[in-house]
Design an enzyme around this catalytic site. Structure first.
Site, PDB file in Angstrom:
ATOM      1  N   ARG A 139       0.815  -1.213   0.000  1.00  0.00           N
ATOM      2  CA  ARG A 139       0.000   0.000   0.000  1.00  0.00           C
ATOM      3  C   ARG A 139       0.851   1.267   0.000  1.00  0.00           C
ATOM      4  O   ARG A 139       0.332   2.359   0.224  1.00  0.00           O
ATOM      5  CB  ARG A 139      -0.938   0.005   1.208  1.00  0.00           C
ATOM      6  CG  ARG A 139      -2.188  -0.851   1.022  1.00  0.00           C
ATOM      7  CD  ARG A 139      -3.025  -1.009   2.285  1.00  0.00           C
ATOM      8  NE  ARG A 139      -3.279   0.227   2.987  1.00  0.00           N
ATOM      9  CZ  ARG A 139      -2.780   0.528   4.193  1.00  0.00           C
ATOM     10  NH1 ARG A 139      -1.972  -0.300   4.814  1.00  0.00           N
ATOM     11  NH2 ARG A 139      -3.077   1.672   4.767  1.00  0.00           N
ATOM     12  N   LYS A 140       2.135   1.141  -0.253  1.00  0.00           N
ATOM     13  CA  LYS A 140       3.016   2.306  -0.338  1.00  0.00           C
ATOM     14  C   LYS A 140       2.876   2.915  -1.732  1.00  0.00           C
ATOM     15  O   LYS A 140       3.704   2.714  -2.618  1.00  0.00           O
ATOM     16  CB  LYS A 140       4.459   1.900  -0.049  1.00  0.00           C
ATOM     17  CG  LYS A 140       4.660   1.418   1.384  1.00  0.00           C
ATOM     18  CD  LYS A 140       6.084   0.955   1.626  1.00  0.00           C
ATOM     19  CE  LYS A 140       6.262   0.469   3.052  1.00  0.00           C
ATOM     20  NZ  LYS A 140       7.637  -0.032   3.301  1.00  0.00           N
ATOM     21  N   THR A 141       1.799   3.653  -1.899  1.00  0.00           N
ATOM     22  CA  THR A 141       1.470   4.232  -3.196  1.00  0.00           C
ATOM     23  C   THR A 141       1.366   5.746  -3.097  1.00  0.00           C
ATOM     24  O   THR A 141       1.265   6.311  -2.005  1.00  0.00           O
ATOM     25  CB  THR A 141       0.135   3.666  -3.714  1.00  0.00           C
ATOM     26  OG1 THR A 141      -0.886   3.895  -2.723  1.00  0.00           O
ATOM     27  CG2 THR A 141       0.230   2.173  -3.972  1.00  0.00           C
TER      28      THR A 141
END
Length: 296
Positions: A139-141
């Site tokens: 989820r590192k977006t």
């Protein structure tokens, strides 16, 4: 190389339209004065990829140009390798609309293709050493670009992991610390909430924690920030005691170090670098002389 599947049906049209509108409003919150020099005369332009990689993101570019009154005809397939200088699409529409959507569409294509390229390289590295497991993102977006980047992961052959918090129950170290209760108790309570539809994943910092979480009902144990040697030993211990539990390796894994984290007892390797560190591909737009369509 086989043609990749068409993944565009995964992108809801209303969501694409909403994203395109938001991106355009960010780029043009007021009048576009340069548009007066162009007007509404019909234009034709080529969309060029100027760096090598995997093409991804055309549905987003199409949504952007649709919002400015233009159409896009594809000249290359998503998921296929592209080399400089490849024409990947042709854009037609009012000159002001073509140029209004230019930067936003190029940004989407560059970012999405960069993620797809990084994902494809990581998957290729994993397969080259015979590892059959899953390479995943995280989820590192980029805020506002999650759908773009998750889609890019899929086009590149990686798994997108959770899209959001509701896709699975994941207990990370801070959840366990904030709960202020023994790990097994927290996992059992979360298992009740998850029900039958959601998988439960627990982030673990040691082999002992992983074994405890698996024994308490976790479907997935994430071995986070382990060195490769400790990781393989912990994964083997979990699989020996709980063969049905999925083992995920995560934390600080890069393309250069990826092969060291692959092993017979590791099912998933998740890499934040696929979205956080992937360089964008370079795209440009070249307006062509008109062929009876107008001064463009």
């Amino acid at each position: 190389m086989d043609s990749p599947p068409d993944l565009s049906p995964l992108l809801p049209a209303p969501r694409l339209q909403a994203l395109a509108q938001a991106w355009l409003e960010e780029d043009a919150p007021g009048p576009d004065y340069a548009a007066l020099a162009v007007g509404q005369a019909l234009c034709r332009a080529q969309l060029l990829c100027k760096s090598p990689g995997v093409l991804a993101g055309l549905p987003f570019a199409e949504a952007v140009w649709a919002a400015t009154g233009c159409t896009v005809a594809r000249r290359a397939a998503e998921g296929q390798p592209v080399a400089p200088v490849a024409v990947v699409a042709e854009v037609r529409g009012p000159g002001a609309g073509v140029l209004l959507g230019e930067r936003v569409a190029l940004n989407c294509l560059g970012r999405c293709s960069g993620v797809a390229t990084a994902a494809a390289r990581a998957v290729r590295l994993a397969r080259a050493v015979g590892w059959p497991g899953t390479v995943a993102g995280t989820r590192k977006t980029t805020p506002g670009f999650r759908l773009v980047e998750k889609y890019g992961l899929l086009v590149g052959g990686a798994h997108p992991h959770r899209y959001g918090l509701a896709d699975a129950v994941m207990l990370k170290d801070n959840h366990l610390l904030a709960a202020g209760a023994p790990l097994a108790q927290v996992v059992r309570e979360a298992r009740q909430v998850a029900g039958f539809a959601l998988r439960l994943e627990v982030e673990c910092g040691s082999a002992a924690e992983a074994l405890e979480a698996a024994g308490a009902g976790a479907d997935i144990v994430m071995l986070d920030n382990f060195n490769p040697e400790t990781l393989q030993a912990a994964a083997a211990a979990v699989k020996a005691a709980h063969p049905g539990v999925t083992v995920e390796a995560s934390g600080g894994i890069s393309e250069a170090t990826l092969p060291r984290f692959l092993g017979p007892h590791v099912d998933v390797v998740s890499m934040g670098s696929l979205t956080q560190a992937a360089p964008a591909l370079d795209f440009s737009l070249r307006v062509l002389p008109g062929e009876g369509d107008g001064p463009c």
